[in-house]
Design an enzyme around this catalytic site. Structure first.
Site, PDB file in Angstrom:
ATOM      1  N   ASP A 238      67.946  95.791 109.165  1.00 35.18           N
ATOM      2  CA  ASP A 238      67.714  94.987 107.955  1.00 35.18           C
ATOM      3  C   ASP A 238      68.194  93.537 108.134  1.00 35.18           C
ATOM      4  O   ASP A 238      69.141  93.275 108.882  1.00 35.18           O
ATOM      5  CB  ASP A 238      68.453  95.650 106.776  1.00 35.18           C
ATOM      6  CG  ASP A 238      67.991  95.095 105.447  1.00 35.18           C
ATOM      7  OD1 ASP A 238      66.856  94.567 105.368  1.00 35.18           O
ATOM      8  OD2 ASP A 238      68.768  95.178 104.471  1.00 35.18           O
TER       9      ASP A 238
ATOM     10  N   HIS B  32      60.948  88.700 111.694  1.00 33.77           N
ATOM     11  CA  HIS B  32      60.442  90.006 112.144  1.00 33.77           C
ATOM     12  C   HIS B  32      60.155  89.976 113.650  1.00 33.77           C
ATOM     13  O   HIS B  32      60.412  90.941 114.358  1.00 33.77           O
ATOM     14  CB  HIS B  32      59.167  90.390 111.381  1.00 33.77           C
ATOM     15  CG  HIS B  32      59.403  90.623 109.912  1.00 33.77           C
ATOM     16  ND1 HIS B  32      60.458  91.377 109.438  1.00 33.77           N
ATOM     17  CD2 HIS B  32      58.720  90.205 108.807  1.00 33.77           C
ATOM     18  CE1 HIS B  32      60.412  91.419 108.112  1.00 33.77           C
ATOM     19  NE2 HIS B  32      59.370  90.703 107.710  1.00 33.77           N
TER      20      HIS B  32
ATOM     21  N   LEU C 233      66.119 109.130 126.824  1.00 34.44           N
ATOM     22  CA  LEU C 233      66.327 108.818 125.404  1.00 34.44           C
ATOM     23  C   LEU C 233      65.112 109.225 124.568  1.00 34.44           C
ATOM     24  O   LEU C 233      63.971 108.969 124.965  1.00 34.44           O
ATOM     25  CB  LEU C 233      66.545 107.299 125.263  1.00 34.44           C
ATOM     26  CG  LEU C 233      66.599 106.766 123.828  1.00 34.44           C
ATOM     27  CD1 LEU C 233      67.945 107.114 123.190  1.00 34.44           C
ATOM     28  CD2 LEU C 233      66.380 105.256 123.797  1.00 34.44           C
TER      29      LEU C 233
END
Ligand code: IPE
Ligand code: IPE
Ligand code: MG
Length: 269
Positions: A38, A55, A149
């Site tokens: 965020d 962004h 991962l």
């Protein structure tokens, strides 16, 4: 006994991998970290830049986070990339975010694959534009055999919607006589969530200084530890990640039982 000289390269790598895994356990590295990425907009507006630039820089921070997670031997990294509520942002911003997702998968999928990363997507698929849905499927399909991962991308995700869908699925099974009411327990609900085959997050990190979940993993977060960082997402780096993990490693997780301090005191008395 096998000498390293007699082993194939792959065996040596496996051995190093196993030693690193053991070291990760000793360092109390969380198995599953979830990130609420965020503060992109605030990062940009502080610099007089358009929100889109925040962004775009956020995607770079995401690449750093994935690299760091691999180095830290984290097994699952979940990233909140777009919530069901985010559709109500201005059209231009939503289009920009969809474009970035497109580019991230197009540009980074080969590298993720080369790094043995398995991509999994959680969130509602049915109401996505078909090109986006296809892209997500492709990312999952191309990496499904990988064993490193697991990168869980929460896209078009909402925890309340996820739980409602699980409730609907259970009701349907009861209606069709495939399930009895007494079989509906916490496990039955968990196994019908998008995260059915993913362990619960151990640590949830949120950047931007906000201290809320914003409809993220409400069910799965029952016993998660939280770290709220005062930095905006584009500034997130390996040092911030390590600081959050170090904070986590000093916590006493109790799961409703007696913590290690209380247990030690009990044994001593
Ligand atoms: C996070 O940054 C990205 C998404 C929610 C998609 P924001 O866009 O929420 O940035 P802030 O919170 O407005 O600063
Ligand atoms: C949460 O951030 C969603 C993502 C990070 C994708 P928001 O910016 O949408 O959350 P609120 O509106 O501040 O609660
Ligand atoms: Mg925000």
């Amino acid at each position: 006994m096998i000498w390293v000289g007699e082993m194939a390269d792959g065996d040596v790598l496996d051995l190093i991998g196993a030693a690193n895994d053991a070291a990760a356990v000793l360092r109390r590295v969380p198995r599953h970290v979830a990130l609420i990425m965020d503060g992109n907009g605030r990062w940009a507006s502080k610099r007089g830049l358009p929100r889109f630039e925040g962004h775009r820089r956020g995607v770079e921070a995401l690449r750093r986070a994935v690299r760091a997670a691999i180095e830290l031997r984290i097994e699952y990294l979940t990233v909140y990339s777009f919530s069901v509520e985010n559709w109500s942002r201005p059209r231009e911003e939503v289009q920009g975010l969809l474009g970035l997702l497109h580019r991230f998968i197009r540009k980074d999928l080969a590298e993720l694959d080369a790094n043995n990363v398995r991509v999994q997507v959680i969130g509602a698929r049915s109401d996505l534009p078909s090109d986006v849905a296809d892209l997500l499927l492709e990312a999952e399909r191309d990496t499904k055999e990988n064993t490193g991962l697991t990168l869980v991308v929460a896209f078009n995700y909402g925890a309340r919607q996820e739980i409602a869908a699980a409730a609907r699925a259970l009701a349907q099974e009861v209606l069709e006589g495939r399930l009895s009411l007494s079989e509906i327990d916490a496990g039955a609900i968990a196994s019908r969530l998008h995260t059915a085959d993913i362990p619960d997050p151990d640590l949830i990190i949120r950047t931007s200084g906000e201290q809320r979940l914003s409809n993220f993993l409400l069910w799965q977060a029952a016993y998660a530890e939280f770290v709220f960082l005062p930095i905006n997402w584009p500034d997130f780096d390996k040092a911030a990640f390590e600081a959050a993990i170090s904070d986590y490693s000093n916590r006493d997780r109790r799961f409703g039982q007696l913590g290690s301090v209380a247990c030690n005191a009990k044994t001593a008395s």
